[in-house]
Scaffold this motif. Structure first.
Motif, PDB file in Angstrom:
ATOM      1  N   TYR A 147     -48.502 -28.747  -5.637  1.00  0.00           N
ATOM      2  CA  TYR A 147     -47.309 -28.722  -6.475  1.00  0.00           C
ATOM      3  C   TYR A 147     -47.523 -27.837  -7.695  1.00  0.00           C
ATOM      4  O   TYR A 147     -48.636 -27.733  -8.206  1.00  0.00           O
ATOM      5  CB  TYR A 147     -46.943 -30.136  -6.936  1.00  0.00           C
ATOM      6  N   GLY A 149     -44.930 -25.671 -11.072  1.00  0.00           N
ATOM      7  CA  GLY A 149     -43.667 -25.823 -11.759  1.00  0.00           C
ATOM      8  C   GLY A 149     -43.370 -24.731 -12.768  1.00  0.00           C
ATOM      9  O   GLY A 149     -44.245 -23.975 -13.194  1.00  0.00           O
ATOM     10  N   ILE A 261     -45.542 -27.368 -21.685  1.00  0.00           N
ATOM     11  CA  ILE A 261     -44.750 -28.298 -20.886  1.00  0.00           C
ATOM     12  C   ILE A 261     -43.551 -28.709 -21.730  1.00  0.00           C
ATOM     13  O   ILE A 261     -43.711 -29.310 -22.797  1.00  0.00           O
ATOM     14  CB  ILE A 261     -45.571 -29.535 -20.489  1.00  0.00           C
ATOM     15  N   VAL A 266     -41.742 -30.112 -16.922  1.00  0.00           N
ATOM     16  CA  VAL A 266     -41.803 -28.927 -16.082  1.00  0.00           C
ATOM     17  C   VAL A 266     -40.862 -29.110 -14.891  1.00  0.00           C
ATOM     18  O   VAL A 266     -40.760 -30.204 -14.329  1.00  0.00           O
ATOM     19  CB  VAL A 266     -43.252 -28.702 -15.586  1.00  0.00           C
ATOM     20  N   GLY A 268     -40.405 -28.993 -11.402  1.00  0.00           N
ATOM     21  CA  GLY A 268     -41.400 -28.997 -10.336  1.00  0.00           C
ATOM     22  C   GLY A 268     -40.917 -28.427  -9.016  1.00  0.00           C
ATOM     23  O   GLY A 268     -39.716 -28.366  -8.717  1.00  0.00           O
ATOM     24  N   PRO A 325     -49.767 -28.673 -13.666  1.00  0.00           N
ATOM     25  CA  PRO A 325     -48.391 -28.463 -14.150  1.00  0.00           C
ATOM     26  C   PRO A 325     -47.837 -29.619 -14.976  1.00  0.00           C
ATOM     27  O   PRO A 325     -46.817 -29.456 -15.644  1.00  0.00           O
ATOM     28  CB  PRO A 325     -47.591 -28.282 -12.849  1.00  0.00           C
ATOM     29  N   PHE A 326     -48.506 -30.767 -14.942  1.00  0.00           N
ATOM     30  CA  PHE A 326     -48.066 -31.929 -15.711  1.00  0.00           C
ATOM     31  C   PHE A 326     -49.031 -32.254 -16.851  1.00  0.00           C
ATOM     32  O   PHE A 326     -48.892 -33.279 -17.518  1.00  0.00           O
ATOM     33  CB  PHE A 326     -47.935 -33.154 -14.796  1.00  0.00           C
ATOM     34  N   ILE A 332     -48.225 -36.016 -10.438  1.00  0.00           N
ATOM     35  CA  ILE A 332     -47.087 -35.362  -9.790  1.00  0.00           C
ATOM     36  C   ILE A 332     -45.791 -36.085 -10.121  1.00  0.00           C
ATOM     37  O   ILE A 332     -44.728 -35.469 -10.235  1.00  0.00           O
ATOM     38  CB  ILE A 332     -47.316 -35.292  -8.264  1.00  0.00           C
ATOM     39  N   LEU A 335     -43.650 -34.668 -12.940  1.00  0.00           N
ATOM     40  CA  LEU A 335     -42.890 -33.440 -12.789  1.00  0.00           C
ATOM     41  C   LEU A 335     -41.406 -33.754 -12.734  1.00  0.00           C
ATOM     42  O   LEU A 335     -40.993 -34.772 -12.167  1.00  0.00           O
ATOM     43  CB  LEU A 335     -43.304 -32.702 -11.509  1.00  0.00           C
ATOM     44  N   ASN A 336     -40.601 -32.899 -13.321  1.00  0.00           N
ATOM     45  CA  ASN A 336     -39.154 -33.040 -13.240  1.00  0.00           C
ATOM     46  C   ASN A 336     -38.709 -32.349 -11.958  1.00  0.00           C
ATOM     47  O   ASN A 336     -38.472 -31.149 -11.928  1.00  0.00           O
ATOM     48  CB  ASN A 336     -38.518 -32.382 -14.471  1.00  0.00           C
TER      49      ASN A 336
END
Length: 361
Positions: A147, A149, A261, A266, A268, A325-326, A332, A335-336
């Motif tokens: 994943y 983002g 962030i 983020v 995702g 990314p988070f 995970i 994540l948005n």
């Protein structure tokens, strides 16, 4: 959903490079002939090019070939290219496994060009996070490479007041220094949807978001990850949106960039392996998926591409954890994740609105 129109748009976008993907190339003759020969010691796999393709070859394909003796015929391209080919070859596919991003992954399932994942054939299934799969618990049709983002990037030598929210893009300080994605990228429509939500649009509407986007003073829009990287590398853009992995690569190269962030999270996305419907290489396909979801492969991809892994037992050092990314202490679930099915329902409409209101305006 007006699928026919959606697919026509996708076909016209076939040469556009989506985030994280390399430039599409024509498959070599050997890959094209794999289906005809039905050789049990060969398998044809569609992957991305560029840095992503290099990492996939290094950490998954080459070790898989060495361990199993199965030759992998590689077809490089972006998600749209691969999806278009799967549609064209629906009655007789020449690809056995296809890697595609969020959004296109859902379309591939809607069009029935991919199979349901048989989780019982995955040796590491009990060690995989629930987010490892795209689709419902009963019918998963994709298993994640990882994943990533869309977040905020800024040049700390130029920007004195760093942005913390998507709403900050309208700050006077950023005028003429900003770049954001077009709907041609994986993150473009999710960003438009997020701005629309912030502006008070109801779910599935983007008119207020488009009006707000028209107020942005951008130096350029980018239609792929590589285009965004070029804008930041050249100094033409010093603030805006970009994906975490490419940003950290530029930072490693010495560019004074920081990845933020956003307060809203983020946006995702995932990249998913798909079993192509009609493949005659089921045993080899699951042999590959078992390697792709192994702890070692997942660690290698996370270390090179900063993708969030889906194996529970990965061991990442502090530097890599900080570049997830988070963030270092997230997951995970933080994540948005946009509603990609909703995006697909409106893809044609929103693309047309963007072209008319933003590009044409």
């Amino acid at each position: 959903m007006k699928k026919i129109h959606v697919y026509l748009i996708l076909f016209t976008a076939v040469l556009i490079v989506l985030s994280g993907c390399g430039k599409p190339i024509q498959p070599n003759n050997e890959a094209s002939g794999a289906k005809t020969d039905v050789k049990n010691d060969e398998i044809s796999i569609a992957i991305f090019g560029g840095d992503w393709g290099g990492a996939i070859k290094k950490h998954i394909i080459q070790p898989f070939e060495q361990e199993t003796g199965i030759k992998v015929n590689i077809i490089e391209g972006n998600s749209t290219t691969t999806f278009s080919r799967l549609l064209q070859e629906k009655s007789s596919p020449t690809i056995d496994i296809a890697l595609m991003d969020s959004g296109i992954s859902e379309l591939s399932n809607d069009e029935s060009v991919v199979e349901t994942i048989d989780k019982s054939k995955l040796k590491e299934n009990n060690s995989l996070l629930p987010e490892a799969f795209n689709g419902s618990e009963e019918k998963a049709y994709g298993v994640a490479l990882g994943y990533w983002g869309l977040g905020i990037v800024y040049n700390k030598d130029v920007i004195k007041n760093p942005p913390q929210s998507w709403k900050d893009f309208w700050n006077d300080e950023y005028k003429g220094k900003l770049t954001v994605p077009t709907p041609a990228t994986t993150g473009g429509l999710p960003l438009l949807m997020k701005i629309s939500e912030i502006e008070g649009n109801a779910k599935g509407a983007v008119d207020k978001g488009l009006d707000k986007m028209k107020e942005l003073d951008v130096v350029a829009y980018f239609d792929g990850s590589g285009a965004a990287t070029n804008l930041y590398q050249s100094g033409e853009a010093s603030v805006g949106a970009h994906y975490g992995g490419p940003t950290y690569v530029m930072k490693e190269q010495g560019l004074p960039l920081e990845f933020v962030i956003p307060e809203e999270g983020v946006l995702g996305a995932g990249s998913f392996w798909h079993v192509v419907k009609g493949t005659e290489k089921v045993e080899q396909v699951y042999s590959f998926l078992n390697y792709a979801t192994s702890k070692s492969a997942q660690e290698g991809i996370a270390n090179d591409l900063y993708l969030a892994p889906i194996h529970k037992d990965v061991d990442l050092d502090e530097k890599i954890l900080e570049r997830m990314p988070f963030g270092k202490d997230g997951s995970i679930q933080d994540l948005n994740m946009p509603d990609y099915n909703l995006i697909n329902e409106h893809r044609e409409e929103w693309n047309n609105l963007w072209n008319r209101e933003i590009i044409g305006g």
